[in-house]
Design an enzyme around this catalytic site. Structure first.
Site, PDB file in Angstrom:
ATOM      1  N   LYS A   1       0.743  -1.271   0.090  1.00 33.68           N
ATOM      2  CA  LYS A   1      -0.007   0.033  -0.016  1.00 33.68           C
ATOM      3  C   LYS A   1       0.936   1.255   0.038  1.00 33.68           C
ATOM      4  O   LYS A   1       1.712   1.547   1.058  1.00 33.68           O
ATOM      5  CB  LYS A   1      -1.002   0.062   1.266  1.00 33.68           C
TER       6      LYS A   1
ATOM      7  N   GLU B   1      10.804   1.789   9.754  1.00 31.38           N
ATOM      8  CA  GLU B   1      11.712   2.927   9.347  1.00 31.38           C
ATOM      9  C   GLU B   1      10.926   4.264   9.580  1.00 31.38           C
ATOM     10  O   GLU B   1       9.897   4.612   8.990  1.00 31.38           O
ATOM     11  CB  GLU B   1      12.177   3.114   7.820  1.00 31.38           C
TER      12      GLU B   1
ATOM     13  N   GLU C   1       9.704  16.269  14.994  1.00 31.10           N
ATOM     14  CA  GLU C   1      10.207  16.082  13.683  1.00 31.10           C
ATOM     15  C   GLU C   1       8.858  17.028  12.957  1.00 31.10           C
ATOM     16  O   GLU C   1       7.908  17.009  13.299  1.00 31.10           O
ATOM     17  CB  GLU C   1       9.892  14.734  13.173  1.00 31.10           C
TER      18      GLU C   1
ATOM     19  N   THR D   1       2.530   5.834  14.027  1.00 29.15           N
ATOM     20  CA  THR D   1       1.892   4.970  13.045  1.00 29.15           C
ATOM     21  C   THR D   1       2.818   3.606  13.660  1.00 29.15           C
ATOM     22  O   THR D   1       2.175   2.697  13.603  1.00 29.15           O
ATOM     23  CB  THR D   1       2.109   5.485  11.683  1.00 29.15           C
TER      24      THR D   1
ATOM     25  N   GLY E   1       7.297   5.006   7.785  1.00 28.69           N
ATOM     26  CA  GLY E   1       6.506   6.403   7.874  1.00 28.69           C
ATOM     27  C   GLY E   1       6.578   7.037   9.335  1.00 28.69           C
ATOM     28  O   GLY E   1       7.679   6.938   9.857  1.00 28.69           O
TER      29      GLY E   1
HETATM   30  P1  NDP Z   1       2.244   8.094   8.111  1.00 33.98           P
HETATM   31  O1  NDP Z   1       2.943   7.292   9.378  1.00 33.98           O
HETATM   32  O2  NDP Z   1       1.159   8.657   8.502  1.00 33.98           O
HETATM   33  O3  NDP Z   1       2.193   6.987   6.903  1.00 33.98           O
HETATM   34  C1  NDP Z   1       3.006   6.080   6.419  1.00 33.98           C
HETATM   35  C2  NDP Z   1       2.107   5.027   5.491  1.00 33.98           C
HETATM   36  O4  NDP Z   1       1.446   4.334   6.769  1.00 33.98           O
HETATM   37  C3  NDP Z   1       0.910   5.596   4.724  1.00 33.98           C
HETATM   38  O5  NDP Z   1       0.971   4.628   3.751  1.00 33.98           O
HETATM   39  C4  NDP Z   1      -0.134   5.348   5.735  1.00 33.98           C
HETATM   40  O6  NDP Z   1      -1.353   5.643   5.061  1.00 33.98           O
HETATM   41  C5  NDP Z   1      -0.167   4.287   6.355  1.00 33.98           C
HETATM   42  N1  NDP Z   1      -0.680   4.154   7.700  1.00 33.98           N
HETATM   43  C6  NDP Z   1      -1.285   5.407   8.389  1.00 33.98           C
HETATM   44  N2  NDP Z   1      -1.886   4.513   9.439  1.00 33.98           N
HETATM   45  C7  NDP Z   1      -1.950   3.318   9.354  1.00 33.98           C
HETATM   46  C8  NDP Z   1      -2.307   2.282  10.159  1.00 33.98           C
HETATM   47  N3  NDP Z   1      -3.300   2.222  11.127  1.00 33.98           N
HETATM   48  N4  NDP Z   1      -2.083   0.733   9.620  1.00 33.98           N
HETATM   49  C9  NDP Z   1      -1.301   0.910   8.497  1.00 33.98           C
HETATM   50  N5  NDP Z   1      -0.788   1.833   7.724  1.00 33.98           N
HETATM   51  C10 NDP Z   1      -1.056   2.952   8.081  1.00 33.98           C
HETATM   52  O7  NDP Z   1       3.681   8.657   7.621  1.00 33.98           O
HETATM   53  P2  NDP Z   1       3.674   9.779   6.439  1.00 33.98           P
HETATM   54  O8  NDP Z   1       3.039   9.065   5.146  1.00 33.98           O
HETATM   55  O9  NDP Z   1       2.778  11.170   6.933  1.00 33.98           O
HETATM   56  O10 NDP Z   1       5.078  10.213   6.029  1.00 33.98           O
HETATM   57  C11 NDP Z   1       6.083  10.888   6.936  1.00 33.98           C
HETATM   58  C12 NDP Z   1       6.456  10.303   7.791  1.00 33.98           C
HETATM   59  O11 NDP Z   1       7.718   9.007   7.275  1.00 33.98           O
HETATM   60  C13 NDP Z   1       7.693  11.095   8.647  1.00 33.98           C
HETATM   61  O12 NDP Z   1       7.516  10.933  10.012  1.00 33.98           O
HETATM   62  C14 NDP Z   1       8.982  10.604   8.103  1.00 33.98           C
HETATM   63  O13 NDP Z   1      10.034  10.808   9.081  1.00 33.98           O
HETATM   64  C15 NDP Z   1       8.850   9.120   8.140  1.00 33.98           C
HETATM   65  N6  NDP Z   1       9.831   8.551   7.157  1.00 33.98           N
HETATM   66  C16 NDP Z   1      10.835   7.857   7.617  1.00 33.98           C
HETATM   67  C17 NDP Z   1      12.046   7.293   6.689  1.00 33.98           C
HETATM   68  C18 NDP Z   1      12.845   6.233   7.178  1.00 33.98           C
HETATM   69  O14 NDP Z   1      13.295   5.539   6.390  1.00 33.98           O
HETATM   70  N7  NDP Z   1      13.054   6.264   8.298  1.00 33.98           N
HETATM   71  C19 NDP Z   1      11.869   7.622   5.204  1.00 33.98           C
HETATM   72  C20 NDP Z   1      10.807   8.577   4.911  1.00 33.98           C
HETATM   73  C21 NDP Z   1       9.698   9.009   5.721  1.00 33.98           C
HETATM   74  P3  NDP Z   1      -2.162   6.967   4.491  1.00 33.98           P
HETATM   75  O15 NDP Z   1      -1.004   7.935   4.171  1.00 33.98           O
HETATM   76  O16 NDP Z   1      -2.935   6.538   3.336  1.00 33.98           O
HETATM   77  O17 NDP Z   1      -2.819   7.168   5.524  1.00 33.98           O
END
Ligand code: NDP
Length: 479
Positions: free
Chosen positions: A173, A248, A383, A230, A226
């Site tokens: 996803k 990550e 962050e 989450t 993400g």
């Molecule tokens: P989120 O945690 O909001 O979302 C990440 C993914 O998880 C999306 O596909 C989201 O779906 C999905 N998601 C949200 N809630 C759930 C759930 N309950 N169960 C399963 N999946 C879920 O992060 P963002 O998309 O806002 O991304 C930004 C974040 O990602 C920042 O904190 C950043 O630091 C981190 N990040 C970390 C990296 C690393 O390698 N350490 C690299 C890049 C980013 P949807 O968007 O559809 O809600």
């Protein structure tokens, strides 16, 4: 334009017929609909993956490798189409999508297509016991990959490619905010001859579609990139089900700048590490610590360079800073700027939403530099994930090390110095998964990638990823 779920090699509407608006961040307009895939859609994706697994897991390494490299080549051949789609969906400058995002997505498939042919397991000769042990590395089965919006196809494929290379079938996803290139990837996989059901892509909200993936009792491993919140939520659900987890998560990465560094190089790279991709990279150096003796010079030069950055429409090649990914995200970043002001942070440049002519509803923000007088302030501890950095001076190595480590995150750090002993001392003591010295975001895909503390668990990259996506099984033979 409507996006569909990609299940068993074909495109389908969601069973519930529920759709979500897809926004163009550069104009603020709705330009498409995406499915909000339900539990039933995820179940169909799982069934397709499970049916494809026996055959895919027995496909020779050469054949898997050939298909992954073919996907890589097709991404390269369709660079322009993918880059335009990524830029429109995410708001990032087209130049960045063309030079970084899509080439890296292609490299991910090529790299793991090659890596799997070199991946080896171990044997242990139990001398004196007339026994030999060998370890098999078998694919897990059906695995779940969930990725964020900041580097959409780049991070999506960073998970999918090793999962497939290792012989797993995938239910994946992308972020619902940036689904476009993942959808296009389905066509490429079919064209490359990836058997139906090996990769299934479902679109929708994290709370609906993502939740259905992580709760699925037979999806045995979850690779997630993400936010930290989450990640914690996923861990809570996955742990009692004993799923394998790679998380990550966020970062609050420090730059430690010493007076003896190569100044010009440092300045140029620090501008990039602050504002690349509108500051929406987990590795961005958002806390800048500068040795006192060069602090005033740095401050003046840095601000002068930041003021040169052009905020513009992502499709213009002269644009340095495009649009932030969504209006709620823009509001969240603005909120942090307000908090910084309340906590006596001094805005040295930027700080406001800005307008790009002709695209008045786009989500644009000036690159922002804030001078702070303590590492304890909110913007140094949380962050922001936008084009906002803080700067502050330090006097001693011990002091800067302490500040660098005094944060809940532990993803990466950059040290700028020409003192070898100091480099080694600091690299040993920095509490991060990655340390860069005199550079930033220089990547070799064989290296372990990931963070400690609230930045996650597990490592991606190279054989670490192939280890994650396989189960070791030891066989002990007495002879
Ligand atoms: P989120 O945690 O909001 O979302 C990440 C993914 O998880 C999306 O596909 C989201 O779906 C999905 N998601 C949200 N809630 C759930 C759930 N309950 N169960 C399963 N999946 C879920 O992060 P963002 O998309 O806002 O991304 C930004 C974040 O990602 C920042 O904190 C950043 O630091 C981190 N990040 C970390 C990296 C690393 O390698 N350490 C690299 C890049 C980013 P949807 O968007 O559809 O809600």
């Amino acid at each position: 334009m409507k996006i569909q779920n990609f299940i068993n090699g074909q495109f389908y509407d969601p069973i519930s017929n529920e759709w979500i608006d897809n926004y163009c961040p550069a104009s603020g307009e709705v330009y498409g609909k995406i499915p909000n895939a339900s539990k039933a859609d995820v179940e169909n994706a799982y069934i397709a993956a499970q049916s494809a697994f026996p055959s895919w897991s027995q496909t020779t390494l050469e054949e898997r490798s050939r298909i992954l490299i073919k996907i890589s080549e097709l991404l390269e051949a369709n660079l322009q189409q993918f880059a335009e789609a990524e830029s429109k969906d995410n708001g990032k400058p087209i130049s960045l999508a063309k030079s970084v995002d899509i080439p890296r997505a292609s490299s991910n498939f090529r790299f793991f297509g090659n890596a799997i042919t070199q991946f080896a397991s171990e044997s242990h000769d139990s001398i004196g016991q007339q026994a030999i042990n060998y370890t098999l590395r078998r694919p897990i089965g059906v695995v779940g990959c969930i990725s964020p919006w900041n580097l959409p196809l780049y991070l999506f494929t960073w998970k999918i490619a090793p999962a497939l290379a290792a012989g797993n079938c995938v239910v994946a996803k992308p972020s619902e905010v940036t689904p476009m290139t993942a959808c296009l990837l389905g066509n490429i996989c079919n064209e490359a001859g990836l058997p139906a059901g090996v990769l299934n892509i479902v679109h929708g909200l994290g709370s609906t579609t993502g939740q259905a993936i992580i709760e699925h009792p037979d999806i045995k491993a979850i690779s997630f990139t993400g936010g930290t919140k989450t990640g914690a939520h996923i861990a809570k659900i996955a742990a009692p089900m004993f799923k394998k987890l790679s998380l990550e998560l966020g970062g609050k990465n420090p730059n430690l700048i010493f007076a003896d560094c190569d100044y010009k190089d440092m300045l140029k790279t620090t501008v990039r590490s602050s504002f690349a991709n509108q500051g929406q990279i987990c590795l961005c150096g958002s806390r800048i610590f500068v040795e006192s003796s060069i602090y005033d010079t740095f401050k003046a030069d840095f601000i002068a360079q930041v003021k040169q950055l052009k905020v513009g429409h992502p499709s213009e090649t002269s644009t340095d800073i495009g649009a932030l990914v969504s209006e709620p995200h823009l509001d969240k970043v603005l909120q942090y700027i307000n908090t910084a002001k309340q906590e006596h942070g001094k805005i040295l440049c930027g700080g406001h939403r800005t307008i790009v002519k002709g695209y008045e509803n786009g989500y644009y923000l000036e690159p922002t530099v804030i001078e702070v007088d303590t590492n304890d302030c909110t913007i140094n501890q949380e962050e922001i994930f936008g084009p906002v950095v803080s700067i502050m001076p330090f006097n001693t190595e011990d002091e800067v090390l302490q500040m660098a480590n005094m944060v809940k995150y532990g993803l990466s750090a950059s040290i700028w110095t020409n003192d070898l002993k100091r480099t080694i001392r600091l690299s040993n003591q920095l509490q991060t998964g990655i340390v860069w010295v005199n550079t930033w975001m220089m990547r070799d895909l064989r290296t372990p990638f990931g963070g400690i503390k609230a930045s996650g668990i597990g490592r991606e990259g190279g054989f670490e990823a192939l280890r994650f996506f396989t189960e070791p099984k030891n066989v002990c033979i007495k002879y």
